[in-house]
Scaffold this active site. Structure first.
Site, PDB file in Angstrom:
ATOM      1  N   THR A  74       0.707  -0.835  -0.002  1.00  0.00           N
ATOM      2  CA  THR A  74       0.126  -0.252  -0.262  1.00  0.00           C
ATOM      3  C   THR A  74       1.052   1.009   0.082  1.00  0.00           C
ATOM      4  OG1 THR A  74      -1.926  -1.740   1.139  1.00  0.00           O
ATOM      5  CG2 THR A  74      -2.318   1.376   1.462  1.00  0.00           C
ATOM      6  N   ARG A  95       5.599  -7.422  -6.612  1.00  0.00           N
ATOM      7  CA  ARG A  95       5.677  -8.646  -6.766  1.00  0.00           C
ATOM      8  C   ARG A  95       4.242  -8.668  -7.148  1.00  0.00           C
ATOM      9  NH1 ARG A  95       6.157 -10.655  -0.991  1.00  0.00           N
ATOM     10  NH2 ARG A  95       6.504  -8.374  -0.250  1.00  0.00           N
ATOM     11  N   ALA A 274       9.674 -14.637   0.315  1.00  0.00           N
ATOM     12  CA  ALA A 274      10.907 -14.435   1.609  1.00  0.00           C
ATOM     13  C   ALA A 274      11.786 -14.783   3.077  1.00  0.00           C
ATOM     14  CB  ALA A 274       9.753 -13.039   1.582  1.00  0.00           C
ATOM     15  N   PHE A 302       7.985  -8.867   3.668  1.00  0.00           N
ATOM     16  CA  PHE A 302       8.620  -9.523   5.735  1.00  0.00           C
ATOM     17  C   PHE A 302       9.015  -8.232   5.916  1.00  0.00           C
ATOM     18  CE2 PHE A 302       8.511 -14.191   4.938  1.00  0.00           C
ATOM     19  CZ  PHE A 302       6.983 -14.216   4.993  1.00  0.00           C
ATOM     20  N   PHE A 383      -3.646   3.778  10.027  1.00  0.00           N
ATOM     21  CA  PHE A 383      -4.598   2.560  10.377  1.00  0.00           C
ATOM     22  C   PHE A 383      -5.965   3.395  10.584  1.00  0.00           C
ATOM     23  CE2 PHE A 383      -3.674  -2.146   8.928  1.00  0.00           C
ATOM     24  CZ  PHE A 383      -2.414  -0.920   8.427  1.00  0.00           C
ATOM     25  N   TRP A 411      -3.594   4.648   2.884  1.00  0.00           N
ATOM     26  CA  TRP A 411      -4.611   3.879   2.165  1.00  0.00           C
ATOM     27  C   TRP A 411      -6.385   4.654   2.764  1.00  0.00           C
ATOM     28  CZ3 TRP A 411      -8.667   2.470   5.707  1.00  0.00           C
ATOM     29  CH2 TRP A 411      -9.387   1.260   5.471  1.00  0.00           C
TER      30      TRP A 411
END
Lengths: 558, 558
Positions: A74, A95, A274, A302, A383, A411
């Site tokens: 994100t 990825r 990973a 990670f 968040f 986000w």
């Protein structure tokens, strides 16, 4: 406050035709192969044929994460959109998500909120078929291996020393441990076997590290699939499987182009584990993205102890890349966890826990700045559950401690929420000069390399090899595989090999229980515990809630 | 005389951009999703939205084949190009090749010589990913089934009565019989299991018979995966797998468009087995092809006793299609084999054997003309080994016997070699009127339907059900599955169930050993012997000779 789900946001996006995105990325249409209206594969010849010089490379990594993840993808996407909004010419290199986990707990993996790559349903499902191609190449090699044994076993393969597994891109615990080749002599050789999820296949790592078709073939041919009765490695090349595998991978090897919600060109290509692998998108996509943008934002899996370490010590080393800046993503949630707050309480405000968690962040930042010697900024990824007090506190606290820190609200706000971060990244690229240094050199012994990563990056007291691992190290050295980088498979939930040691633990040792070579990928894998390479589905799989209507609109992906 | 290989001929072809082919097929570009430059998926909405009325439908089938096949696909393509050359507006509707066999003995399956569909490497390898999607849907269902058992087995599934297998698109005998779920209670339930090749999955048959997304979902939900302890069927719908499987199949369900070597639009879509399934391309592609061409040429697997029978009694019945003409492909080689010539001698001239083989051809022609009551022509597909004397003899002999026969030289000459056949097909469509009749009606009992196919189509004395099959018939009838068409899985090398009975055997009985329901596909499968649903690789697999050069050019596919 009602939030839209990721898929709802993604489906509201008016995507631009992929040819328009290609144009924005300076890609001449002769290099573009459309896959539907909003996806394309780009001919790798572009990398050599373009006049453009490589741009700046920015790595996005993270502090030690919570199980839900801290929003690296994100942030990568939001930062790129932020860079675009402040007038920079940007590409993203990400990825590809794995298909299996989409049906389990995890849901999609193409960013979140207003920082996503689209079309998200396609990217999360089959996309352009790359992972299916990798699975087919993996399983062709397995079939040729067992067929070789069935047809007389001229190479003298010891069926008890087969290291190659079949794979499927599905969370399917039933396939973890199997006995196959049953049913009598016409039906193979009975032996213990097992399946991995496709992203755990060495072919995925090979694919992501290959610099060209010729390099892909050379790497494929070096893959070790078994050992003979007298302990000699048997390779894919010995089985004459290289050409057919490469043919299966021909189209997959071309980087994929999609777009962010705000129309920034995104190269989404490859996606190895990973832990047992290096966890970054393909070298070819990164190189292409760097040619096609003045700034390229990429990420690694990670936390920084695993993802950034492997990105820098494995991928950058093999591909000759030097990042210009590193973004370490931190979250209030993860810092509170590292400060000792129970995982179920992470949504509750707790400034004391937040402060106690900061040493985890400091160690990651120190690694980037002082071990790898790269310019670094911390992005606090907000968040919805974070309180203003928590956000104010963490930003202030970090700055007091001399940590270069910026708030990111990508986000909730997309690129707009990434503008501050974008400005700081530009400043780092323009004003700060790194002195990129690996955490170890290749000519060290296997133990020395593991020791270096443990001490310098994890902050531990040292590495311990079990007697079995020691023997493996000796054997790998005798076989000439000791000059490769080491890829440590370790829990992502701690700097140590013990997932319960949160924060910034000290004095611990890391125990390597198993050492293997991924000779095609070109690295040694050091396993510090059991690594699950085939996930299972939960009691109520996400698959039960996914649907598609009569017009082809998919629901329930999140 | 040196012949070029199929791939050499295919790679010499200057393909037209797929948008040009779409235009030729009257497909507006808004329905076209490009997959690379020479492949596209076409939105099925086109079928309902076009103003065009369905054109003529021509089925290409064959006499009882030799193991090498008699060139149905080649004839289908060459006939279409021939129709195009004589000024007709034509489309082709073909099956997609299976990936696994490409690496075994068989090589490609996209026509041959100068009658091929291109790009042949793509079509033979991943194409647009349809079979990977089908495999993923199949394996998701398997994973959800085993996960249901692992998570408490609320449905009461008897692990000894699981009928659903996993699949992989690879020739891999090692996976035929396995025990999975080993490794302790966290890793599934130990049980006997096995893998099929993807084309044998019931999802493939479901996919090919579905008339829309809604129909696909309804069929998927009816698939039976297991039985409970008290013998009740457990379906994909019971496992709540329907929506996620449909999401995986969303793009695959769109018919694929490619071109023949001569630029005729070809819809290549779906490819089920012709023994345990019905062996024809998808209903949606056939319907689309019929709207987009005044003439559509299609084919069905194996000889006419299997392929045409299932095309007519299953596919045409379910889809409401009526063919306008049927082409029965015969070869000098196959007729000599039916005349008793050893398979190794088929390249040698032998007029006597040729004449003795004709009854095989006559029975197939009689079935088409007098059982199904459709206009019919025999195409003698010339092979390079056929002598002029043999060709002259067979054409003359057939005509003497009142068989409508035309020589086809499409393998060597492409569409030019199919012009005579094309003219005769046009004449049949325009001048002859069929009276399409099924070989049985659905309301007959299971045994009556099997008896009808055996007597009317195979020319046998009757059908025998083993005691086990009788019990299965009773059970399937009790479960309400008796009103479905029957799909007989029988050797393709004889009218009978004994592959050594060549020519036109009489007086034999066909023994049904096993009766199953494919409830999603909507047919009953009657197995007359062991049908191999997972092939193996030969001693020297074709895979060993396949390669791709640094520019992505594939070699060694044939």
């Amino acid at each position: 406050m009602a939030y839209l789900t990721d898929i709802e946001i993604a489906q509201q996006c008016e995507m631009k035709p992929i040819m328009e995105i290609a144009k924005k990325a300076h890609v001449d249409e002769k290099y573009v192969e459309q896959y539907g209206r909003y996806k394309a594969k780009i001919d790798p010849a572009l990398i050599d044929e373009t006049d453009r010089k490589p741009g700046k490379l920015i790595l996005v990594t993270a502090i030690t994460p919570t199980p839900a993840g801290e929003g690296k993808t994100t942030t990568t996407i939001g930062l790129a959109d932020g860079l675009s909004r402040i007038g920079k010419d940007v590409t993203v290199a990400l990825r590809e998500p794995s298909l299996g986990p989409v049906f389990g707990v995890k849901g999609g993996a193409a960013g979140g909120g207003y920082a996503q790559v689209v079309p998200m349903e396609d990217i999360n499902l089959h996309f352009t078929g790359d992972f299916h191609a990798i699975g087919a190449a993996n399983n062709l090699l397995a079939a040729m291996l067992d067929n070789h044994i069935q047809q007389g076993n001229a190479l003298g393969i010891d069926v008890k020393k087969i290291t190659w597994k079949r794979c499927v891109d599905m969370n399917d615990r039933q396939l973890r441990f199997v006995v196959d080749g049953l049913g009598g002599k016409a039906n193979g050789t009975p032996r213990e076997d097992g399946f991995d999820i496709t992203v755990a296949s060495e072919i995925m790592a090979v694919f992501c590290l290959a610099s060209s078709m010729a390099d892909l073939k050379a790497r494929l041919s070096r893959i070790i699939v078994a050992y003979t009765y007298d302990d000699k490695p048997v390779t894919a090349g010995d089985l004459k499987a290289t050409g057919a595998m490469a043919a299966l991978l021909r189209d997959a090897l071309k980087p994929n182009l999609v777009q962010t919600l705000e129309g920034t060109p995104a190269f989404v290509h490859g996606g190895p584990f990973a832990n047992i692998a290096h966890g970054c998108n393909s070298v070819m996509a990164t190189r292409m993205a760097m040619r096609m943008g003045d700034y390229t934002v990429t990420e690694a899996g990670f936390g920084a102890d695993l993802g950034a370490e492997k990105f820098l010590d494995i991928k950058c080393r093999m591909a000759g890349l030097t990042p210009d800046a590193v973004v370490v993503v931190g979250t209030v949630r993860a810092l509170k966890m590292h400060g000792g707050l129970d995982k179920k309480q992470l949504a509750n405000e707790d400034l004391a826990a937040l402060e106690r968690g900061i040493p985890n962040l400091l160690r990651h930042v120190n690694n980037i700045k002082n071990v790898y010697q790269l310019p670094c900024v911390v992005a606090i990824n907000r968040f919805p559950t974070d309180t203003d007090a928590e956000i104010d506190f963490i930003i202030r606290k970090c700055r007091e401690l001399g940590v270069n820190t910026v708030l990111s609200t990508v986000w909730a706000e997309g690129g707009k929420g990434g503008e501050d971060l974008a400005r700081e990244v530009v400043r780092l690229c323009e004003e700060e000069q790194g002195n990129f240094t690996f955490s170890y050199e290749l000519d060290a012994t296997i133990e020395e390399k593991l020791e270096a990563v443990t001490k310098k990056i994890y902050g531990g007291a040292g590495v311990v090899l079990t007697p079995a691992a020691k023997k493996q190290a000796e054997r790998l050295t005798a076989l000439g595989f000791d000059k490769m980088p080491v890829c440590v498979a370790k829990t992502q939930y701690s700097f140590s090999d013990d997932p319960s040691l949160l924060g910034a633990p000290e004095g611990f040792t890391v125990t390597v229980r198993n050492l293997k070579v991924s000779a095609g990928a070109g690295f040694l894998v050091a396993l510090t515990g059991e690594i699950m390479t085939m996930p299972g589905l939960p009691k109520s799989p996400a698959a039960e809630r996914i649907d598609v209507d009569d017009n082809g609109k998919i629901r329930g992906l999140f």
